[in-house]
Motif scaffolding. Structure first.
Motif, PDB file in Angstrom:
ATOM      1  N   ALA A 136       0.841  -1.194   0.000  1.00  0.00           N
ATOM      2  CA  ALA A 136       0.000   0.000   0.000  1.00  0.00           C
ATOM      3  C   ALA A 136       0.873   1.240   0.000  1.00  0.00           C
ATOM      4  O   ALA A 136       1.948   1.261   0.602  1.00  0.00           O
ATOM      5  N   LYS A 137       0.403   2.263  -0.680  1.00  0.00           N
ATOM      6  CA  LYS A 137       1.133   3.528  -0.753  1.00  0.00           C
ATOM      7  C   LYS A 137       0.153   4.654  -0.481  1.00  0.00           C
ATOM      8  O   LYS A 137      -0.925   4.703  -1.065  1.00  0.00           O
ATOM      9  N   SER A 138       0.540   5.553   0.412  1.00  0.00           N
ATOM     10  CA  SER A 138      -0.305   6.715   0.677  1.00  0.00           C
ATOM     11  C   SER A 138       0.298   7.923  -0.019  1.00  0.00           C
ATOM     12  O   SER A 138       1.509   8.112  -0.021  1.00  0.00           O
ATOM     13  N   LEU A 139      -0.564   8.727  -0.599  1.00  0.00           N
ATOM     14  CA  LEU A 139      -0.142   9.912  -1.333  1.00  0.00           C
ATOM     15  C   LEU A 139      -0.925  11.109  -0.820  1.00  0.00           C
ATOM     16  O   LEU A 139      -2.072  10.979  -0.419  1.00  0.00           O
ATOM     17  N   GLY A 140      -0.316  12.264  -0.823  1.00  0.00           N
ATOM     18  CA  GLY A 140      -1.066  13.489  -0.566  1.00  0.00           C
ATOM     19  C   GLY A 140      -1.028  14.006   0.852  1.00  0.00           C
ATOM     20  O   GLY A 140      -0.798  15.175   1.062  1.00  0.00           O
ATOM     21  N   THR A 141      -1.250  13.175   1.843  1.00  0.00           N
ATOM     22  CA  THR A 141      -1.308  13.671   3.213  1.00  0.00           C
ATOM     23  C   THR A 141      -0.703  12.663   4.175  1.00  0.00           C
ATOM     24  O   THR A 141      -0.655  11.471   3.882  1.00  0.00           O
ATOM     25  N   ARG A 142      -0.257  13.160   5.306  1.00  0.00           N
ATOM     26  CA  ARG A 142       0.251  12.288   6.358  1.00  0.00           C
ATOM     27  C   ARG A 142      -0.684  12.295   7.562  1.00  0.00           C
ATOM     28  O   ARG A 142      -0.383  11.698   8.586  1.00  0.00           O
ATOM     29  N   ASN A 143      -1.803  12.982   7.434  1.00  0.00           N
ATOM     30  CA  ASN A 143      -2.788  13.048   8.505  1.00  0.00           C
ATOM     31  C   ASN A 143      -3.363  11.649   8.746  1.00  0.00           C
ATOM     32  O   ASN A 143      -3.957  11.061   7.847  1.00  0.00           O
ATOM     33  N   PRO A 144      -3.199  11.082   9.955  1.00  0.00           N
ATOM     34  CA  PRO A 144      -3.654   9.705  10.181  1.00  0.00           C
ATOM     35  C   PRO A 144      -5.153   9.512   9.981  1.00  0.00           C
ATOM     36  O   PRO A 144      -5.579   8.472   9.494  1.00  0.00           O
ATOM     37  N   HIS A 145      -5.962  10.506  10.329  1.00  0.00           N
ATOM     38  CA  HIS A 145      -7.412  10.380  10.151  1.00  0.00           C
ATOM     39  C   HIS A 145      -7.752  10.230   8.668  1.00  0.00           C
ATOM     40  O   HIS A 145      -8.522   9.345   8.284  1.00  0.00           O
ATOM     41  N   ASN A 146      -7.188  11.098   7.832  1.00  0.00           N
ATOM     42  CA  ASN A 146      -7.485  11.038   6.403  1.00  0.00           C
ATOM     43  C   ASN A 146      -6.892   9.796   5.753  1.00  0.00           C
ATOM     44  O   ASN A 146      -7.485   9.227   4.835  1.00  0.00           O
ATOM     45  N   MET A 147      -5.723   9.347   6.227  1.00  0.00           N
ATOM     46  CA  MET A 147      -5.129   8.126   5.673  1.00  0.00           C
ATOM     47  C   MET A 147      -6.007   6.917   5.970  1.00  0.00           C
ATOM     48  O   MET A 147      -6.223   6.070   5.101  1.00  0.00           O
ATOM     49  N   ILE A 148      -6.522   6.829   7.180  1.00  0.00           N
ATOM     50  CA  ILE A 148      -7.377   5.689   7.532  1.00  0.00           C
ATOM     51  C   ILE A 148      -8.691   5.756   6.774  1.00  0.00           C
ATOM     52  O   ILE A 148      -9.171   4.747   6.255  1.00  0.00           O
ATOM     53  N   LYS A 149      -9.278   6.944   6.655  1.00  0.00           N
ATOM     54  CA  LYS A 149     -10.535   7.066   5.914  1.00  0.00           C
ATOM     55  C   LYS A 149     -10.335   6.740   4.436  1.00  0.00           C
ATOM     56  O   LYS A 149     -11.190   6.112   3.815  1.00  0.00           O
ATOM     57  N   ALA A 150      -9.203   7.138   3.865  1.00  0.00           N
ATOM     58  CA  ALA A 150      -8.905   6.796   2.472  1.00  0.00           C
ATOM     59  C   ALA A 150      -8.684   5.291   2.321  1.00  0.00           C
ATOM     60  O   ALA A 150      -9.119   4.685   1.335  1.00  0.00           O
ATOM     61  N   THR A 151      -8.038   4.669   3.306  1.00  0.00           N
ATOM     62  CA  THR A 151      -7.825   3.220   3.270  1.00  0.00           C
ATOM     63  C   THR A 151      -9.161   2.489   3.338  1.00  0.00           C
ATOM     64  O   THR A 151      -9.387   1.522   2.604  1.00  0.00           O
ATOM     65  N   PHE A 152     -10.062   2.958   4.185  1.00  0.00           N
ATOM     66  CA  PHE A 152     -11.383   2.335   4.269  1.00  0.00           C
ATOM     67  C   PHE A 152     -12.172   2.545   2.980  1.00  0.00           C
ATOM     68  O   PHE A 152     -12.912   1.659   2.559  1.00  0.00           O
ATOM     69  N   ALA A 153     -12.011   3.709   2.344  1.00  0.00           N
ATOM     70  CA  ALA A 153     -12.676   3.940   1.057  1.00  0.00           C
ATOM     71  C   ALA A 153     -12.175   2.934   0.022  1.00  0.00           C
ATOM     72  O   ALA A 153     -12.957   2.409  -0.778  1.00  0.00           O
ATOM     73  N   ALA A 154     -10.876   2.640   0.051  1.00  0.00           N
ATOM     74  CA  ALA A 154     -10.311   1.656  -0.876  1.00  0.00           C
ATOM     75  C   ALA A 154     -10.819   0.254  -0.544  1.00  0.00           C
ATOM     76  O   ALA A 154     -11.172  -0.515  -1.447  1.00  0.00           O
ATOM     77  N   LEU A 155     -10.865  -0.093   0.742  1.00  0.00           N
ATOM     78  CA  LEU A 155     -11.304  -1.434   1.139  1.00  0.00           C
ATOM     79  C   LEU A 155     -12.785  -1.653   0.845  1.00  0.00           C
ATOM     80  O   LEU A 155     -13.202  -2.774   0.550  1.00  0.00           O
ATOM     81  N   GLU A 156     -13.592  -0.589   0.923  1.00  0.00           N
ATOM     82  CA  GLU A 156     -15.013  -0.727   0.615  1.00  0.00           C
ATOM     83  C   GLU A 156     -15.242  -1.006  -0.865  1.00  0.00           C
ATOM     84  O   GLU A 156     -16.248  -1.599  -1.239  1.00  0.00           O
ATOM     85  N   LYS A 157     -14.302  -0.602  -1.716  1.00  0.00           N
ATOM     86  CA  LYS A 157     -14.410  -0.880  -3.155  1.00  0.00           C
ATOM     87  C   LYS A 157     -14.018  -2.314  -3.490  1.00  0.00           C
ATOM     88  O   LYS A 157     -14.347  -2.801  -4.568  1.00  0.00           O
ATOM     89  N   ALA A 158     -13.294  -2.968  -2.601  1.00  0.00           N
ATOM     90  CA  ALA A 158     -12.826  -4.332  -2.867  1.00  0.00           C
ATOM     91  C   ALA A 158     -14.012  -5.281  -2.935  1.00  0.00           C
ATOM     92  O   ALA A 158     -14.950  -5.186  -2.146  1.00  0.00           O
TER      93      ALA A 158
END
Length: 191
Positions: A136-158
């Motif tokens: 996994a690669k995170s781009l754009g922000t290092r904010n943990p809240h936004n990183m986790i929400k973006a990760t969940f958005a990706a997992l919901e698409k799976a």
């Protein structure tokens, strides 16, 4: 003003729950509310909870004391749990992308033995989920809240091949183009 060290990452706080749930403390942040007499300090906690069998959730909690903030975050995480289909119980079925705010996350399925190659908050999500092999690669922000929400958005698409096949009104074997017994290559390509 000296900053308090953040908990989380690889050696983050981990506890076993009664329902075979594992909770991981991603971050604790001291926040302040300015009032007439000065500042009122509180603590904000971000927690990821999972059963290591395909279910995971996250929650944020805020309170005047750290244990209370963690308890609130854990309760919220249990309420927001989602189920993620996994391939062979160790990785995702396909690559996916998610974003939330400025946070963008690319999640890729990996071969057996790869391990969890993900940074900070994303690692806590995958460990709680029970994924053993993922990149996994995170781009754009290092904010943990936004990183986790973006990760969940990706997992919901799976989705799993079985789910995709049912949406299309087909069998899972038809998606992969597997031949039925006695069928030749020419018959498969000609339909």
């Amino acid at each position: 003003m000296a900053r308090e060290p953040r908990e989380g990452g690889r050696g983050g706080r981990e506890r076993e729950q009664g329902d075979d749930l594992v909770d991981k403390l991603v971050t604790i942040n001291r926040v302040a509310k300015v009032v007439k007499g000065g500042r009122r300090f509180a603590f904000a906690a971000l927690v990821v909870v999972g059963d290591q069998k395909g279910r995971v959730g996250y929650g944020a909690g805020k309170a005047r004391e750290v244990p209370e903030a963690i308890r609130k975050a854990t309760e919220r995480a249990k309420r927001t749990m989602i189920r993620v289909p996994m391939k062979e119980g160790r990785t995702l079925h396909h690559d996916t992308f998610g974003h939330y705010g400025a946070g963008k996350v690319v999640v890729r399925a990996a071969e057996a033995g790869t391990g969890i190659i993900a940074g900070g908050p994303m690692r806590a999500v995958f460990e709680s989920l029970g994924v053993n092999d993922v990149v996994a690669k995170s781009l754009g922000t290092r904010n943990p809240h936004n990183m986790i929400k973006a990760t969940f958005a990706a997992l919901e698409k799976a989705s799993s091949p079985r789910h995709v096949a049912s949406r299309r009104g087909k069998k899972a074997a038809e998606l992969f183009g597997k031949r039925e017994q006695g069928q030749t290559e020419a018959e498969v390509t000609n339909g």
